[in-house]
Design a protein around this motif. Structure first.
Motif, PDB file in Angstrom:
ATOM      1  N   VAL A   1       0.846  -1.197   0.000  1.00  0.00           N
ATOM      2  CA  VAL A   1       0.000   0.000   0.000  1.00  0.00           C
ATOM      3  C   VAL A   1       0.883   1.249   0.000  1.00  0.00           C
ATOM      4  N   ARG A   2       1.959   1.227   0.786  1.00  0.00           N
ATOM      5  CA  ARG A   2       2.884   2.369   0.810  1.00  0.00           C
ATOM      6  C   ARG A   2       3.519   2.588  -0.567  1.00  0.00           C
ATOM      7  N   LEU A   3       3.928   1.507  -1.233  1.00  0.00           N
ATOM      8  CA  LEU A   3       4.511   1.640  -2.567  1.00  0.00           C
ATOM      9  C   LEU A   3       3.519   2.273  -3.533  1.00  0.00           C
ATOM     10  N   ALA A   4       2.275   1.806  -3.482  1.00  0.00           N
ATOM     11  CA  ALA A   4       1.247   2.340  -4.378  1.00  0.00           C
ATOM     12  C   ALA A   4       0.996   3.822  -4.088  1.00  0.00           C
ATOM     13  N   LEU A   5       0.824   4.153  -2.832  1.00  0.00           N
ATOM     14  CA  LEU A   5       0.553   5.537  -2.462  1.00  0.00           C
ATOM     15  C   LEU A   5       1.770   6.420  -2.728  1.00  0.00           C
ATOM     16  N   GLY A   6       2.954   5.915  -2.436  1.00  0.00           N
ATOM     17  CA  GLY A   6       4.182   6.673  -2.697  1.00  0.00           C
ATOM     18  C   GLY A   6       4.374   6.968  -4.174  1.00  0.00           C
ATOM     19  N   THR A   7       3.969   6.048  -5.033  1.00  0.00           N
ATOM     20  CA  THR A   7       4.054   6.272  -6.475  1.00  0.00           C
ATOM     21  C   THR A   7       3.093   7.381  -6.892  1.00  0.00           C
TER      22      THR A   7
END
Length: 194
Positions: free
Chosen positions: A144-150
């Motif tokens: 989820v962090r990777l998706a939101l960070g992108t």
């Protein structure tokens, strides 16, 4: 969000924490969205006749077009230098590796996300996880962090803050909250024998 507490027991460690109702609802929503993205990617896999004959699952051979999914399902191979024949060999290798391994990667990400959804306290409150569940939480929160960070275009240089009136300011706050949640959990997971 409380810090995670590791409790050693006869059947292995347990990891305790608590979430406020709004935190549990937000995390459930984010992880459910992640599962939906993974299922959309999986359903876009073209039919492979050889897979139907052999029973061997195959995935997409082309990378995702969406930047968020590219971050969640990156290429397997990145050449250190430019190949004299161009990028064709690297693209061919990535295509083959993606086709072979993407279904398993999506399954693992979906399984971690589902374990989080199955163990999150509905309406918030205290909860306790097994070590396997805690590992799944760490993985799902990371995705989820990777998706939101992108989406936020977070890189090595930040952003650490956005102006209060920026349309993504609230999203950055959520990203930072997820970072703290994950960090505390990873610290608890690594605290073996302390």
């Amino acid at each position: 969000m409380r810090k995670w507490k590791r409790v050693e027991g006869g059947d292995g460690p347990r990891f305790r924490s608590a979430l406020a109702a709004h935190e549990a609802e937000l995390l459930t929503s984010l992880v459910t969205s992640l599962v939906g993205m993974l299922e959309d990617r999986e359903s876009s896999t073209p039919v492979d006749e050889l897979a139907e004959l052999t029973g061997m699952r195959t995935g997409n051979s082309t990378p995702p077009q969406d930047d968020t999914m590219k971050r969640l399902l990156p290429d397997f191979y990145r050449p250190a230098t430019d190949h004299p024949a161009g990028s064709g060999p690297a693209e061919s290798l990535n295509s083959a590796l993606r086709s072979l391994h993407e279904p398993e990667i999506i399954d693992a990400k979906r399984e971690a996300a589902q374990r989080l959804l199955d163990t999150i306290p509905t309406g918030g409150g205290k909860f306790e996880l097994t070590e396997n569940d805690a590992q799944a939480w760490a993985s799902a929160v990371n995705d989820v962090r990777l998706a939101l960070g992108t989406m936020l275009e977070i890189g090595p240089e930040g952003p650490d803050r956005l102006p209060h009136d920026h349309p993504m300011a609230g999203h950055l706050d959520v990203y930072q909250w997820l970072t703290v949640l994950q960090e505390y959990l990873v610290v608890a997971l690594m605290a073996r024998g302390r």
